[in-house]
Design a protein around this motif. Structure first.
Motif, PDB file in Angstrom:
ATOM      1  N   ALA A 339       5.104  55.681  31.619  1.00  0.00           N
ATOM      2  CA  ALA A 339       6.268  56.450  32.046  1.00  0.00           C
ATOM      3  C   ALA A 339       6.034  57.142  33.388  1.00  0.00           C
ATOM      4  N   THR A 340       4.801  57.566  33.662  1.00  0.00           N
ATOM      5  CA  THR A 340       4.531  58.253  34.925  1.00  0.00           C
ATOM      6  C   THR A 340       4.758  57.322  36.112  1.00  0.00           C
ATOM      7  N   GLU A 341       4.258  56.086  36.012  1.00  0.00           N
ATOM      8  CA  GLU A 341       4.474  55.123  37.090  1.00  0.00           C
ATOM      9  C   GLU A 341       5.950  54.828  37.274  1.00  0.00           C
ATOM     10  N   VAL A 342       6.667  54.673  36.171  1.00  0.00           N
ATOM     11  CA  VAL A 342       8.100  54.382  36.258  1.00  0.00           C
ATOM     12  C   VAL A 342       8.837  55.541  36.917  1.00  0.00           C
ATOM     13  N   CYS A 343       8.524  56.776  36.504  1.00  0.00           N
ATOM     14  CA  CYS A 343       9.201  57.935  37.083  1.00  0.00           C
ATOM     15  C   CYS A 343       8.911  58.072  38.574  1.00  0.00           C
ATOM     16  N   GLN A 344       7.657  57.848  38.958  1.00  0.00           N
ATOM     17  CA  GLN A 344       7.307  57.967  40.366  1.00  0.00           C
ATOM     18  C   GLN A 344       8.071  56.947  41.207  1.00  0.00           C
ATOM     19  N   ARG A 345       8.114  55.713  40.754  1.00  0.00           N
ATOM     20  CA  ARG A 345       8.771  54.668  41.536  1.00  0.00           C
ATOM     21  C   ARG A 345      10.291  54.831  41.531  1.00  0.00           C
ATOM     22  N   LEU A 346      10.860  55.287  40.410  1.00  0.00           N
ATOM     23  CA  LEU A 346      12.305  55.530  40.393  1.00  0.00           C
ATOM     24  C   LEU A 346      12.671  56.645  41.365  1.00  0.00           C
ATOM     25  N   ALA A 347      11.818  57.666  41.462  1.00  0.00           N
ATOM     26  CA  ALA A 347      12.099  58.766  42.388  1.00  0.00           C
ATOM     27  C   ALA A 347      11.951  58.325  43.834  1.00  0.00           C
ATOM     28  N   GLU A 348      10.843  57.662  44.145  1.00  0.00           N
ATOM     29  CA  GLU A 348      10.547  57.308  45.529  1.00  0.00           C
ATOM     30  C   GLU A 348      11.439  56.190  46.056  1.00  0.00           C
ATOM     31  N   GLU A 349      11.766  55.218  45.190  1.00  0.00           N
ATOM     32  CA  GLU A 349      12.475  54.022  45.639  1.00  0.00           C
ATOM     33  C   GLU A 349      13.959  54.026  45.297  1.00  0.00           C
ATOM     34  N   GLU A 394      24.592  54.012  36.563  1.00  0.00           N
ATOM     35  CA  GLU A 394      24.897  52.855  37.402  1.00  0.00           C
ATOM     36  C   GLU A 394      23.682  52.439  38.235  1.00  0.00           C
ATOM     37  N   ARG A 395      22.946  53.422  38.733  1.00  0.00           N
ATOM     38  CA  ARG A 395      21.766  53.105  39.535  1.00  0.00           C
ATOM     39  C   ARG A 395      20.678  52.466  38.662  1.00  0.00           C
ATOM     40  N   LEU A 396      20.565  52.917  37.417  1.00  0.00           N
ATOM     41  CA  LEU A 396      19.616  52.274  36.497  1.00  0.00           C
ATOM     42  C   LEU A 396      20.025  50.832  36.208  1.00  0.00           C
ATOM     43  N   LYS A 397      21.326  50.582  36.124  1.00  0.00           N
ATOM     44  CA  LYS A 397      21.806  49.204  35.951  1.00  0.00           C
ATOM     45  C   LYS A 397      21.460  48.363  37.176  1.00  0.00           C
ATOM     46  N   ASP A 398      21.680  48.922  38.377  1.00  0.00           N
ATOM     47  CA  ASP A 398      21.323  48.202  39.606  1.00  0.00           C
ATOM     48  C   ASP A 398      19.827  47.898  39.632  1.00  0.00           C
ATOM     49  N   HIS A 399      19.042  48.863  39.212  1.00  0.00           N
ATOM     50  CA  HIS A 399      17.590  48.672  39.189  1.00  0.00           C
ATOM     51  C   HIS A 399      17.217  47.528  38.253  1.00  0.00           C
ATOM     52  N   LEU A 400      17.858  47.449  37.100  1.00  0.00           N
ATOM     53  CA  LEU A 400      17.566  46.377  36.153  1.00  0.00           C
ATOM     54  C   LEU A 400      17.865  45.006  36.768  1.00  0.00           C
TER      55      LEU A 400
END
Length: 408
Positions: A339-349, A394-400
Motif C-alpha cells: 500500500a505504501t508504494e501504491v500511495c506514493q505513486r498515486l500521489a506523485e504521478e 474517475e481518476r482511479l478509473k483512468d489509472h486502471l
C-alpha cells in the motif's frame, strides 16, 4: 555566523532521546512530500484525501464570537487547569443530548485539553509508567501508537489473552481511525466489562461520535450499563475532540471525561504540559453549543451521503473494508505492490493523496482477509466535497486503464 544563516553543520553536538529516535516520523508530512512532486494543472488538480479534517468551516456566529473573545484582554490571562466552567457545563449538557438524559455526567467529571492528542497523552501518562502496557487494536491511530502503548487485535477474546500484570488500559477509537469501523454498543459494552473484570481502564476515544447515525453510540454513562453493578467512573475514561464536530481543528480543543478521583492526577500532568487549554475558543463556544446541534446533524447527514457516493463510484477492483466517521478503509487491487508504494505513486504521478495501512501499524492484520495483507489504504472522505469524490473515483478509473500495474 554561518550557522545563523543556515549554512553551518547539520550535525548536533549533543544526543537526542532514544525514545524520540524510536518514534515513527509523522505520516502526514510524508504524504505531503509525495504530493509536492505532483505536477498539477488547472484541469487535473491535486486531490488530497490524506488527513482527517472537516471539509467545511464553523458557522459564522462562532467566528464572530471567537473574534470578540480573542480581542478581550481577559482571555489573554491564564485560565484554570480543567478549562472554563462555562464550557464544561455546556459539554455536560451536550453529552446528555448524545448519550441520553439519564447519563450520569457532571462538570466535575470533565476537563478540557489542547486537542484530543493532548487528552490521550495526558491520560496515558497518568495511567502508565515505564514498562507498563496499553493495548491498542490493529490498525491503530498513529498518534496513539507514537505514545508507545502495546498493540493488540480486535476482539475481546484476543484482547483478554494479551492482558498481563503490566497492562494498565485498553484504548479504542470509535468510529475508528483509520478504518472508519463503528464499534457496536454491544462490542463497547463487552470491552467495558472486560476492563472492569480485569481491573484496568477502558480509554474510549469518541472523536467521531457525532457522525454515527442514528445514535447513541453506547450506554456506558447510564447507571445500569453494562451490568447492574456498573459504575462508569471506576473503569471508563472518555476522550473527545471538538475539532471534527465543531470544525475547529486549528484551535486545538479536546476533553477528558473521567472520575474526579482520576482527574486530580490528570490535572497534575496537564499543569506541566499546557497550564490551561486555549481560552478564546472555549469562551466563544460555550454559549453557542446548543445552537450547533442542527449544524452537526447536517454535517453528519452530508458525510453519510458522501460515503454513499464514494461507495457507488469507487472502481470495482478496489474493495471497501469499512466505512464510518471521516474515513473509508479500502483494499487496492494491484499484485505484488504494498500500500505504501501504491500511495506514493498515486500521489506523485496521479495527484491522489492517501495514507497506507503501514502508517497505522506494521500490517492490517485483523482487518485484512489475509493475515499478511498489506494492501489497505485510508481514504479521508470528510475533507473533500462531492465533486472531488467523483474526481478521485474517475481518476482511479483512468489509472486502471492507463497504468501497467498487474491486477488480481
Amino acid at each position: 555566523m554561518s550557522g545563523i544563516n543556515g549554512k553551518g553543520s547539520q550535525e548536533l553536538g549533543f544526543s537526542i532521546s532514544q525514545n524520540v529516535r524510536n518514534t515513527d516520523v509523522p505520516p502526514i508530512p510524508q504524504a505531503a512530500a509525495w504530493a509536492g512532486k505532483y505536477r498539477l494543472t488547472p484541469s487535473r488538480p491535486l486531490l488530497d484525501m490524506s488527513q482527517g479534517v472537516p471539509g467545511t468551516p464553523p458557522p459564522p456566529q462562532f467566528l464572530e464570537a471567537l473574534a470578540l473573545a480573542s480581542s478581550s484582554p481577559a482571555s489573554a490571562k491564564y485560565g484554570t487547569i480543567a478549562g472554563e466552567p462555562e464550557l464544561r457545563n455546556a459539554l455536560q449538557a451536550e453529552m446528555k443530548s448524545v448519550y441520553g438524559q439519564d447519563a450520569d455526567i457532571t462538570p466535575d467529571d470533565i476537563c478540557l485539553t489542547t486537542g484530543c492528542n493532548m487528552a490521550f497523552m495526558a491520560t496515558i501518562m497518568t495511567l502508565a509508567g515505564p514498562g507498563d502496557e496499553v493495548i491498542l487494536p490493529i490498525p491503530w491511530y498513529f498518534n496513539n501508537q507514537r505514545n508507545d502503548p502495546h498493540n493488540a487485535g480486535h476482539t475481546t477474546q484476543l484482547c483478554a489473552k494479551l492482558i498481563t500484570g503490566r497492562t494498565k488500559a485498553i484504548a479504542l477509537v470509535t468510529p475508528n481511525n483509520p478504518t472508519g469501523a463503528i464499534y457496536s454498543p454491544e462490542t463497547i459494552k463487552a470491552f467495558a466489562q472486560l476492563a472492569k473484570d480485569r481491573g484496568i481502564a477502558l480509554v474510549l476515544d469518541e472523536t467521531y461520535r457525532d457522525f454515527i447515525l442514528p445514535g447513541p453510540p453506547h450506554s456506558l454513562f447510564s447507571p445500569s450499563a453494562p451490568s447492574d453493578d456498573w459504575d462508569w467512573r471506576r473503569n471508563l475514561v472518555h476522550l473527545f475532540s471538538f475539532s471534527k464536530s465543531y470544525c475547529v481543528p486549528g484551535h486545538r480543543l479536546g476533553a477528558i471525561v473521567a472520575s474526579p478521583a482520576l482527574q486530580q492526577y490528570i490535572h497534575t500532568v496537564l499543569d506541566c504540559m499546557q497550564i490551561c487549554p486555549p481560552r478564546p475558543v472555549q469562551l466563544a463556544l460555550a454559549p453557542l453549543m446548543p445552537s450547533f446541534r442542527p449544524f452537526i446533524h447536517a454535517s453528519a447527514e452530508a458525510l453519510k451521503g458522501r460515503h454513499d457516493l464514494f461507495r457507488a463510484n469507487l472502481p470495482p477492483p478496489w474493495k471497501i473494508g469499512a466505512q464510518g466517521g471521516f474515513f473509508a478503509f479500502v483494499r487496492h487491487p494491484f499484485k505484488g505492490m504494498g500500500a505504501t508504494e501504491v500511495c506514493q505513486r498515486l500521489a506523485e504521478e496521479w495527484g491522489i493523496v492517501l495514507l497506507p495501512a503501514e502508517f497505522f501499524g506494521s500490517s492490517a492484520a485483523g482487518v485484512a482477509s489475509e493475515p499478511d495483507d498489506d494492501r489497505w489504504i485510508r481514504f479521508a472522505v470528510a475533507n473533500v466535497d462531492d465533486d472531488k469524490i467523483r474526481m478521485v473515483c474517475e481518476r482511479l478509473k483512468d489509472h486502471l486503464r492507463e497504468a501497467a500495474w498487474e491486477l488480481d
